[in-house]
Design an enzyme around this catalytic site. Sequence first.
Site, mmCIF file in Angstrom:
data_model
loop_
_atom_site.group_PDB
_atom_site.id
_atom_site.type_symbol
_atom_site.label_atom_id
_atom_site.label_comp_id
_atom_site.label_asym_id
_atom_site.label_seq_id
_atom_site.Cartn_x
_atom_site.Cartn_y
_atom_site.Cartn_z
ATOM 1 N N ASP A 136 4.164 -31.791 -12.682
ATOM 2 C CA ASP A 136 5.053 -32.910 -13.119
ATOM 3 C C ASP A 136 4.549 -34.129 -12.451
ATOM 4 O OD1 ASP A 136 6.917 -34.180 -14.347
ATOM 5 O OD2 ASP A 136 8.527 -34.079 -12.931
ATOM 6 N N HIS A 183 -1.864 -37.133 -18.847
ATOM 7 C CA HIS A 183 -2.135 -35.661 -19.151
ATOM 8 C C HIS A 183 -3.399 -35.164 -19.081
ATOM 9 C CE1 HIS A 183 2.099 -35.566 -20.081
ATOM 10 N NE2 HIS A 183 2.159 -36.238 -21.054
ATOM 11 N N LEU A 193 -7.258 -12.696 -10.655
ATOM 12 C CA LEU A 193 -6.134 -13.428 -10.825
ATOM 13 C C LEU A 193 -5.386 -13.662 -12.116
ATOM 14 C CD1 LEU A 193 -4.398 -16.009 -9.672
ATOM 15 C CD2 LEU A 193 -6.405 -17.323 -10.515
#
Length: 230
Positions: free
Chosen positions: A17, A34, A127
């Site tokens: 965020d 972004h 992963l």
Amino acid sequence: MKILSDGRLKHIAIIMDGNGRWAKKRGLPREIGHRYGADAFRKTVEYCSKIGLRALTVYAFSTENWKRPEKEVKSILALLRQYVDECEKNIEKYPAYFHFIGDLAVFDDELRARIEKIEERTKDRPLVLNIAFNYGGRSEITQAFSQLMASGKREITEEDVAGALYTSQCGDPDLIIRTGGDMRISNFLLWQAAYAELYFTDVLWPDFNEDELDRAIENFYSRKRRFGGV
Ligand code: IPE
Ligand code: IPE
Ligand code: MG
């Protein structure tokens, strides 16, 4: 850099965020925030693979984020497409099992098919990267129950619910990090967060880097998890 070999920290989830505020501080449009946020995400994936993390779940777009202006939503979708393109091109070197969680029905058939193909081809990577897109914790739990009802089950256990969630393969996060200074969950991993350690930082997501992740990991290791015991 800490190599996570003792098994205490296997799964980190991140609420990425603060992109909008990062841009605003610089007098830039939110879309640029972004874009820089996407770079921070790329670096985080690389680093998590280096330190031997088993699962990384990132909150990229929530079911509530559709409320944002169309221009902003479009820019996030464009970044997602760009990332999918990149993964396709570098698939041999891509460090993670590329796995989406969320309701992908919003994507067109072509994009969904491409994502599924990358998922299939990266399945064996050590992963697991869960990208939560068009994701909401309540919606996830609701679809889990619909799935269990449709299977005709009369009695439902916690294991059944966990198994019907998007995270059935990698389990619950040990640590949830939220950047951007707000101390809330915002409909992220509601079921899976039951015993996660929570870590909040004021750092805005585009500024998040290896040092910040090290700090969060160090903080995690300083805690004593009791899981209800003594
Ligand atoms: C997080 O950053 C990215 C998404 C929710 C898609 P924000 O866009 O929420 O940034 P702030 O919170 O407005 O600064
Ligand atoms: C949470 O951030 C969602 C993502 C990071 C994708 P928001 O910015 O949407 O959360 P709120 O609105 O501050 O709760
Ligand atoms: Mg926000």
